[in-house]
Write a protein that holds these residues in place. Structure first.
Motif, PDB file in Angstrom:
ATOM      1  N   VAL A   1       0.861  -1.184   0.000  1.00 58.01           N
ATOM      2  CA  VAL A   1       0.000   0.000   0.000  1.00 58.01           C
ATOM      3  C   VAL A   1       0.893   1.228   0.000  1.00 58.01           C
ATOM      4  CG1 VAL A   1      -1.789   1.265   1.213  1.00 58.01           C
ATOM      5  CG2 VAL A   1      -1.814  -1.243   1.223  1.00 58.01           C
ATOM      6  N   LEU A   2       0.611   2.151  -0.937  1.00 53.03           N
ATOM      7  CA  LEU A   2       1.334   3.413  -1.003  1.00 53.03           C
ATOM      8  C   LEU A   2       0.540   4.498  -0.299  1.00 53.03           C
ATOM      9  CD1 LEU A   2       2.674   3.538  -4.685  1.00 53.03           C
ATOM     10  CD2 LEU A   2       3.930   2.940  -2.588  1.00 53.03           C
ATOM     11  N   VAL A   3       1.248   5.357   0.420  1.00 54.59           N
ATOM     12  CA  VAL A   3       0.629   6.518   1.059  1.00 54.59           C
ATOM     13  C   VAL A   3       0.987   7.741   0.227  1.00 54.59           C
ATOM     14  CG1 VAL A   3       0.474   7.913   3.134  1.00 54.59           C
ATOM     15  CG2 VAL A   3       0.778   5.431   3.316  1.00 54.59           C
ATOM     16  N   ILE A   4      -0.061   8.429  -0.241  1.00 53.03           N
ATOM     17  CA  ILE A   4       0.139   9.557  -1.152  1.00 53.03           C
ATOM     18  C   ILE A   4      -0.388  10.820  -0.497  1.00 53.03           C
ATOM     19  CG2 ILE A   4      -0.364  10.484  -3.445  1.00 53.03           C
ATOM     20  CD1 ILE A   4      -0.788   7.604  -4.381  1.00 53.03           C
ATOM     21  N   ASP A   5       0.415  11.904  -0.614  1.00 53.25           N
ATOM     22  CA  ASP A   5      -0.005  13.203  -0.106  1.00 53.25           C
ATOM     23  C   ASP A   5      -0.702  13.981  -1.208  1.00 53.25           C
ATOM     24  OD1 ASP A   5       1.175  12.569   2.257  1.00 53.25           O
ATOM     25  OD2 ASP A   5       3.051  13.624   1.822  1.00 53.25           O
TER      26      ASP A   5
END
Length: 890
Positions: free
Chosen positions: A697-701
């Motif tokens: 899972v990628l965390v994107i701002d």
């Protein structure tokens, strides 16, 4: 008064002098054993064991029959028969049982009394007499003329439909009238002198349905009170009697002084009654309630209640809040109409009814804190010898917090149980593989109005616009076979078809222009409901195989004999097409901002309100692994059977997932797991559920409203599965018999297990079913612990709560009930309540207390148990208030 009810010895001295000498001059020796004779109208002589001696011809119309277990002695000189030990005399419609009976045939007199038990020194074998359809009368002694039907009874005790007469003397004047002297009229079922309370009738005449009294006074625990009347009328009903319901007085914190629950009871017949009550408050509020009970034995029974209230909880001059409620409970005897049943459970009304109507609900905590009301009326029919079944029903659900209502008017279900169409009724031997093919069919039709605002419920135009009509046909076809001895092969195909009378069309309003009075949502989207028949169908196919693998581990030492592990792996292939494909016509595309040079945005939607059939193609493999573990222990020393004991360690531990070949990425679904078991001899249930994510899972701002926010996105790369959610629950119900399996357990009736007929009888006695208390079980405990945890990478949240409820019998007559909810995460108690019950035999003391929260209150009630005196009670209460201070001085 005490001297007139002191014992039975004085009575013998006054009434038996004329015949007592004959007891010592018996001419016949006693004959042991049972004797039964008939005394006729002609005088005869017989052997010494003969127990009959007849009066002159024509004196008696019928036979006098006698019987005794111990012995019978006949005095022929005085025409007297003495019966000892469980003696019995019957004449026409008169019956008498006693330990000792003296029958004076010449004067047609019967004297009966009990005897002193030589071991316990107690007075036993009291006379029990009964005439015609009258209730039996128990007494210390009696003298009765069986020809004229007159007599004298000392210290009688009889039950007249919940009213009890005991003590003093009763003289029978004729078949319908008696004279009372110092007799207690009470609802207490203990005979004098143990009667707890009652009205002492110094002199009175008892008729068929009433007692006309002279001077009478109240007596409690044997102490006369200075509460007397010069004369009175007391009911002795053999049928239900109509009458006024006495109100209670008091003060409500918000509504003012009140006159509560005054009204009238009408006993229409043995099958129907009607109770109408009202409550008025000094500040202008009022409440009305009408309740009808009906009961046809061996047929049906039920209760209907209509309530209406008008309350002003605001400032003077503000409009009053109007509330109504209807409840209906109906049950049918299963044997009344074999093959068909009809039942109803209706509870509907305004969302604020339970909060605003204190007289009808008594600020009941369960009613105040409920969030939903549900109703159902169902009729079903089964045709014997066929696989067909029909069910028709009406249902209602109401969200009290959102103030919305969902109606299904009506629903119809027609089903055909599974059949084997290729099998033969005359088949001999095992089924061939094609004869195992099974087929079934079901039709479900609904007319539903979903989540309509309560305020718009009775507006016909709204109901017509939001009514959704649907019929669902389902045809499952399947087969199950044993393959290679150890494998179970199964295959199924399912066809489902929906019929609709409405469909949906979505569009965007251009430039904010509103046409035909249709108002779009915030994004300019308009949903049109189109009338007309449409159908949609779906189909899917699955085939799979499963087996069982057994593993046993034996132990030679200790009490543990063996541990067995059963593993059940299964794998199946599932296929269903993508019904969102434009070729099916079930889904449409709507375009937003389709103006050059602005970019176009499209979205797909289902034209049917229930999003049927599902979008997305499935063609993949489903994998499931189930495990059970149990152990065997050596038998206990006290076990004479010698068989090993089985103990379940894990009733089920499952892992499952699905791999979809039809997707271009993220083909593997999250891995779900679950486990459950029971401990403490299956008294406590443990369950756990969870989910594991196998992808990274990628965390994107991103920036929204000039603030940096985060969101997540899965990518098509595997990782070691991470826990995303888990929940654990533990629940159970324990009582004093839970840990005594060697003792026989008598089933106890509770509010959850009583039959509809018992519930109706309870409703006749008390309008508050929570007042039902079972003192036979010393203690009960029900608990439910729940823990849940969710992790979406960016944030986590959890809940941790426990619910406790039950009761404890402190002594034989004292019971404490409790109900509380604890938020362990927040470290505080939620709504809690306590109740204290004191069984005073003829009276009930009930203390209800909510110590904190918006419903904090107390209620103390002392009332008579008897249904005929339910309005004889003393109450002290403080109604709930949301203020920060608890007013305990009300």
């Amino acid at each position: 008064m005490a001297s007139s009810r002191t014992g039975y010895s004085n009575y013998y001295t006054l009434k038996t002098d004329t015949t007592k000498k004959s007891d010592t001059t018996k001419t016949n020796k006693p004959t042991k054993g049972k004797k039964t004779k008939s005394i006729k109208g002609t005088k005869t002589t017989g052997a010494p064991k003969d127990t009959s001696k007849d009066a002159s011809a024509g004196d008696l119309k019928s036979e006098v029959k006698t019987h005794a277990d111990d012995s019978v002695i006949t005095d022929k000189v005085h025409d007297i028969t003495y019966l000892y030990g469980r003696a019995r005399v019957t004449y026409e419609d008169f019956e008498l049982d006693a330990d000792y009976i003296r029958l004076d045939q010449k004067r047609h007199l019967i004297f009966a009394k009990g005897s002193i038990d030589p071991l316990t020194k107690r007075y036993v074998g009291r006379p029990i007499s009964k005439q015609s359809k009258d209730k039996p009368v128990e007494s210390d002694s009696l003298l009765f003329d069986y020809k004229t039907k007159k007599g004298l009874v000392y210290n009688p005790f009889s039950n007249q439909d919940g009213n009890y007469l005991s003590g003093g003397e009763v003289k029978k004047l004729n078949e319908t009238e008696v004279a009372y002297h110092n007799t207690i009229f009470s609802t207490c079922d203990l005979p004098q002198p143990d009667t707890h309370f009652g009205i002492v009738i110094t002199k009175g005449i008892g008729e068929k349905n009433r007692i006309i009294s002279g001077p009478a006074y109240l007596e409690i625990e044997g102490i006369p009170l200075p509460l007397a009347i010069p004369f009175g009328f007391f009911p002795k009903p053999d049928t239900r009697a109509s009458g006024v319901i006495i109100p209670t007085f008091g003060e409500d914190q918000k509504l003012g002084f009140y006159l509560r629950n005054f009204g009238y009871y009408i006993g229409i017949s043995d099958y129907l009654d009607l109770t109408t009550m009202g409550t008025v408050y000094s500040k202008g509020s009022y409440e009305l309630n009408t309740t009808a009970h009906y009961l046809k034995r061996y047929k049906y029974g039920g209760t209907v209640s209509l309530s209406y209230g008008s309350h002003n909880y605001g400032l003077e001059g503000d409009p009053a809040q109007k509330d109504f409620n209807i409840t209906w409970s109906h049950s049918q005897d299963p044997n009344a109409h074999p093959g068909s049943t009809f039942s109803a459970q209706v509870n509907a009304g305004t969302s604020t009814y339970y909060r605003n109507d204190p007289a009808q609900n008594n600020y009941n905590l369960n009613s105040l804190t409920q969030n939903n009301l549900r109703s159902s009326v169902n009729y079903s029919k089964t045709w014997a010898g066929t696989p067909f079944n029909l069910s028709v029903g009406l249902s209602h659900s109401q969200d009290l917090s959102a103030k919305t209502v969902t109606l299904q008017l009506p629903t119809l279900s027609f089903t055909m149980a599974s059949i084997n169409p290729f099998d033969s009724k005359d088949r001999v031997g095992e089924q061939k593989w094609y004869q195992k093919i099974s087929l079934s069919y079901s039709l479900t039709a609904t007319n539903e109005v979903d989540n309509i605002p309560e305020s718009q419920l009775f507006k016909g135009s709204i109901l017509a616009k939001r009514l959704q009509t649907r019929a669902v046909h389902q045809i499952p076809l399947g087969i199950s076979l044993n393959v290679a001895k150890y494998f179970q092969f199964s295959s199924s195909a399912n066809y489902t078809e929906h019929w609709y009378l409405q469909s949906i069309n979505e569009r965007y309003v251009r430039g904010g222009v509103i046409t035909n009075g249709i108002i779009p949502d915030a994004n300019g989207l308009v949903r049109d409901t189109l009338s007309g028949f449409k159908r949609a169908s779906s189909y899917n196919f699955s085939t799979g195989v499963s087996t069982k693998v057994y593993s046993t581990f034996n132990f030679k030492k200790g009490n543990l004999v063996a541990i067995r592990h059963v593993m059940t792996p299964s794998i199946s292939f599932n296929y269903s097409p993508d019904f969102a494909d434009p070729s099916f016509g079930y889904y449409k595309t709507v375009v937003n901002n389709a103006l050059i040079p602005l970019p176009a945005h499209t979205s797909t939607y289902s034209i049917f309100p229930d999003n049927f059939p599902s979008a997305g193609k499935q063609a993949g493999i489903s994998i499931n692994l189930d495990n059970t573990i149990e152990m065997k222990l050596k038998p206990k020393a006290t076990d004479t059977s010698g068989k090993a004991r089985k103990v379940h360690l894990i009733d089920g531990f499952s892992l499952s997932t699905f791999y979809n070949f039809a997707q271009d990425s993220l083909r593997l679904s999250p891995i779900s797991f679950s486990a459950h078991t029971a401990i403490l001899n299956q008294k406590v249930n443990l369950s756990i559920y969870g989910s594991l994510n196998p992808y990274k899972v990628l965390v994107i701002d991103t920036i929204q409203n000039q603030q940096i926010t985060k969101f997540t996105r899965e990518i098509n790369k595997y990782q070691f599965p991470k826990l995303t959610s888990i929940s654990f629950s533990m629940s159970g119900s324990l009582n004093s018999t839970s840990f005594k399996p060697h003792l026989p357990v008598t089933p106890q009736n509770t509010l959850q297990t009583i039959t509809p007929q018992q519930a109706q009888r309870l409703a006749f006695i008390n309008s508050d079913p929570s007042a039902y208390v079972d003192f036979n079980v010393p203690w009960n405990l029900s608990f439910n612990y729940n823990f849940s945890f969710n992790n979406n990478i960016i944030s986590t949240n959890s809940t941790n709560t426990v619910m406790l409820s039950g009761d404890v019998s402190v002594t034989k007559g004292w019971k404490i009930q409790y109900n509380t909810n604890i938020d362990l995460k927040a470290g505080r108690l939620a709504v809690s309540s306590f109740s204290i019950y004191r069984d005073l035999h003829c009276w009930d003391l009930n203390v209800q207390w909510v110590p904190f929260g918006i419903y904090k209150s107390y209620n103390v009630t002392l009332k008579v148990k008897a249904a005929v005196l339910q309005d004889l009670k003393l109450s002290k209460r403080s109604d709930y208030t949301s203020s920060s201070y608890f007013n305990g001085n009300r």
